[in-house]
Design a protein around this motif. Structure first.
Motif, mmCIF file in Angstrom:
data_model
loop_
_atom_site.group_PDB
_atom_site.id
_atom_site.type_symbol
_atom_site.label_atom_id
_atom_site.label_comp_id
_atom_site.label_asym_id
_atom_site.label_seq_id
_atom_site.Cartn_x
_atom_site.Cartn_y
_atom_site.Cartn_z
ATOM 1 N N ASP A 69 41.591 49.684 45.882
ATOM 2 C CA ASP A 69 41.140 50.203 44.586
ATOM 3 C C ASP A 69 40.117 49.278 43.949
ATOM 4 O OD1 ASP A 69 42.862 52.260 45.007
ATOM 5 O OD2 ASP A 69 44.461 51.482 43.695
ATOM 6 N N ALA A 70 40.384 47.966 44.084
ATOM 7 C CA ALA A 70 39.451 47.008 43.498
ATOM 8 C C ALA A 70 38.099 47.066 44.179
ATOM 9 C CB ALA A 70 40.039 45.599 43.583
ATOM 10 N N GLU B 268 36.817 49.656 45.785
ATOM 11 C CA GLU B 268 36.134 50.911 45.441
ATOM 12 C C GLU B 268 35.524 50.832 44.052
ATOM 13 O OE1 GLU B 268 39.000 53.943 45.897
ATOM 14 O OE2 GLU B 268 39.041 53.848 48.103
ATOM 15 N N GLU B 269 36.293 50.330 43.094
ATOM 16 C CA GLU B 269 35.775 50.222 41.735
ATOM 17 C C GLU B 269 34.592 49.273 41.688
ATOM 18 O OE1 GLU B 269 38.966 49.027 39.276
ATOM 19 O OE2 GLU B 269 40.056 50.937 39.420
ATOM 20 N N THR B 270 34.711 48.170 42.437
ATOM 21 C CA THR B 270 33.627 47.181 42.446
ATOM 22 C C THR B 270 32.376 47.751 43.081
ATOM 23 O OG1 THR B 270 35.252 45.419 42.576
ATOM 24 C CG2 THR B 270 32.992 44.859 43.134
ATOM 25 N N THR C 70 32.810 40.012 41.565
ATOM 26 C CA THR C 70 33.740 40.849 42.337
ATOM 27 C C THR C 70 34.679 39.985 43.160
ATOM 28 O OG1 THR C 70 32.098 42.583 42.449
ATOM 29 C CG2 THR C 70 33.897 42.700 44.038
ATOM 30 N N ALA D 283 31.504 50.913 43.373
ATOM 31 C CA ALA D 283 30.924 51.946 42.508
ATOM 32 C C ALA D 283 30.179 51.308 41.342
ATOM 33 C CB ALA D 283 32.009 52.880 42.008
ATOM 34 N N SER D 284 30.798 50.330 40.739
ATOM 35 C CA SER D 284 30.153 49.663 39.619
ATOM 36 C C SER D 284 28.897 48.950 40.064
ATOM 37 C CB SER D 284 31.137 48.661 38.991
ATOM 38 O OG SER D 284 30.520 47.958 37.960
#
Length: 375
Positions: A294-295, A297-299, A330, A301-302
Motif C-alpha cells: 500500500d505504501a 502504491e501510494e508513493t 518515500t 501514485a503521488s
C-alpha cells in the motif's frame, strides 16, 4: 577500760612513781595537769570535778591553796611509756605493753582475742573476739550465714528460713539428707533414692510407681507383665504401620496420577500457545507485506502526480531534484513502516515468551509440591 575517777585503771607491771599518781583518784593520771602551787599532778577530769565540788573556787586538791594548772606533757610521756598487762588478763590474755599501745591492742582484730565485742548484727549479745565469728556464722538469731542477710530475730525465725534459697533443709522424701539448700531441692529429687518415679515400661502400659531405689526389684518381679505389655504394644505398632503404609501408597498413587494429568494439561496449553504464536506471526507478516504494498502504491501514485506537475512548470534538472527528494522521503516512510512492524513483532514475541516462562514455572511448582507430598 574501767575507770575509777579519771585515772588509768590498769594492772601495771611495776608500781608507777608517786609523782605520776593523781591525788584525787589515786590512779596514774589520765591527761595529767600540773598545779603551780605545790607541783602536784592531777587528772584533768578529777580537777574539774573538784572545782565543781568547791563551788567554783580555784583551790588546789593537794594543798587547798589558790592555784593555776597547765598540761604536763612530760608526765604524760612518762605515763604512756609505763608497761601494763592487758585489761583482759583475767580472761586469759598474756599481752604486756606500754600504756599508749593498749588501745590499738584491744581494737586490732589480729591482736587481743579476749576483747569483749558486741555482735555486729545487733542481737544484743557480747562475745570474745575469738568466738564472735562462730556466733555470727552459726548462732546469731539475727543473721543468715547462708545468704548473708541481716534482719531482726523474729523475721529470721518466722519468715527468712522458709524463703531463703540457700538455707539448708531436709529432703521431703526423708531419704536422710538434712543439709540441702532450698534452691537445690529439685536437683536432689532427680537423684533421691526415695523419690517416687514411674515404671520404665510406662510407655507400653505399666502404670506402677515406686521409690527410685525399688525400680530394679519392680522390674524383676513384673518381668512377665512387662513382656506381655511389650508384645501387645509391638502388635499394635505393626498394625498401625501397615495401615499407614497402605494409606501412603494409595496417596502416592493418587498424587502421581494427578501430577501426570497436570503435565498433560500444561503440554496442551503449550501447544495452544505455539499455535497462537504461529498464527500471530503469519498475520503479522501478511499485514507487513500489505502495508508495504500500500505504501509503495501510494508513493508511486503521488510521485507520478508530482512529476507530471513539475514537468509542466519546471525544467528537467529541477524535476530531477524533486524526484530524488520524493524518493528519499518515500524511503524514509518505508523505513518508518518497517520499524513499526518490527516493534509490533517484538512485542508479540515478548508476550509469547512471558507466557512460556509462566507455564514452565507452573510445571516446576507442581512438580515440587508433588515431591514434598510424597515425602
Amino acid at each position: 577500760m574501767a575507770l575509777v575517777g579519771g585515772g588509768l585503771d590498769f594492772e601495771f607491771v611495776s608500781d608507777p612513781p608517786d609523782r605520776l599518781v593523781c591525788k584525787v583518784c589515786h590512779l596514774p593520771c589520765r591527761n595529767p595537769y600540773l598545779s603551780t602551787c605545790c607541783g602536784t599532778n592531777f587528772c584533768k577530769t578529777d580537777t574539774e570535778k573538784f572545782q565543781e565540788a568547791t563551788k567554783g573556787r580555784k583551790r588546789c586538791p593537794g594543798c587547798r591553796r589558790s592555784f593555776e594548772a597547765c598540761i604536763n606533757h612530760q608526765a604524760r610521756r612518762e605515763i604512756d611509756e609505763l608497761r601494763v598487762h592487758c585489761p583482759n588478763k583475767s580472761h586469759g590474755c598474756e599481752w604486756i605493753g606500754e600504756v599508749k599501745s593498749v588501745k590499738s591492742h584491744r581494737e586490732n582484730d589480729n591482736e587481743c582475742a579476749y576483747e569483749m565485742l558486741q555482735c555486729p548484727h545487733k542481737c544484743g549479745k557480747q562475745y570474745q573476739r575469738q568466738f564472735l565469728n562462730s556466733h555470727v556464722e552459726n548462732m546469731c538469731p539475727c543473721y543468715c550465714a547462708y545468704c548473708h542477710t541481716t534482719a531482726d530475730e523474729e523475721t529470721i525465725l518466722a519468715q527468712h528460713k522458709e524463703n531463703c534459697v540457700k538455707y539448708p533443709t531436709s529432703c521431703p522424701n526423708q531419704c536422710g539428707e538434712t543439709s540441702i539448700p532450698h534452691e537445690k531441692i529439685d536437683d536432689h529429687r532427680k537423684i533421691c533414692p526415695c523419690e517416687k518415679v514411674e515404671c520404665e515400661y510406662n510407655d507400653v502400659g505399666c502404670t506402677a510407681k515406686m521409690p527410685r531405689r525399688a525400680k530394679a526389684e519392680h522390674n524383676f518381679k513384673c518381668m512377665e507383665k512387662h513382656l506381655e505389655l511389650s508384645k501387645t504394644c509391638i502388635s499394635k505398632l505393626t498394625a498401625d504401620f501397615t495401615a499407614f503404609k497402605m494409606a501412603s501408597e494409595q496417596r502416592q498413587q493418587e498424587q502421581s496420577q494427578a501430577f501426570d494429568q497436570a503435565i498433560k494439561n500444561i503440554q496442551n496449553r503449550l501447544n495452544k500457545v505455539r499455535e497462537e504464536q504461529a498464527k500471530g506471526s503469519t498475520r503479522l507478516a501478511q499485514t507487513m507485506e500489505q502495508m508495504i504494498r500500500d505504501a509503495r502504491e501510494e508513493t508511486n501514485a503521488s510521485l507520478m502526480n508530482e512529476v507530471r506537475n513539475l514537468a509542466t512548470k519546471k525544467s528537467v534538472e529541477d524535476v530531477h531534484k524533486e524526484v530524488i527528494g520524493l524518493k528519499k522521503a518515500t524511503e524514509q516512510d518505508l523505513a518508518a513502516v518497517r520499524l513499526e512492524v518490527n516493534q509490533k513483532n517484538a512485542i508479540l514475541s515478548c508476550r509469547n515468551f512471558f507466557w512460556l516462562i509462566v507455564i514452565i514455572i507452573s510445571v516446576c511448582i507442581s512438580f515440587a509440591v508433588s515431591q514434598a507430598t510424597l515425602q
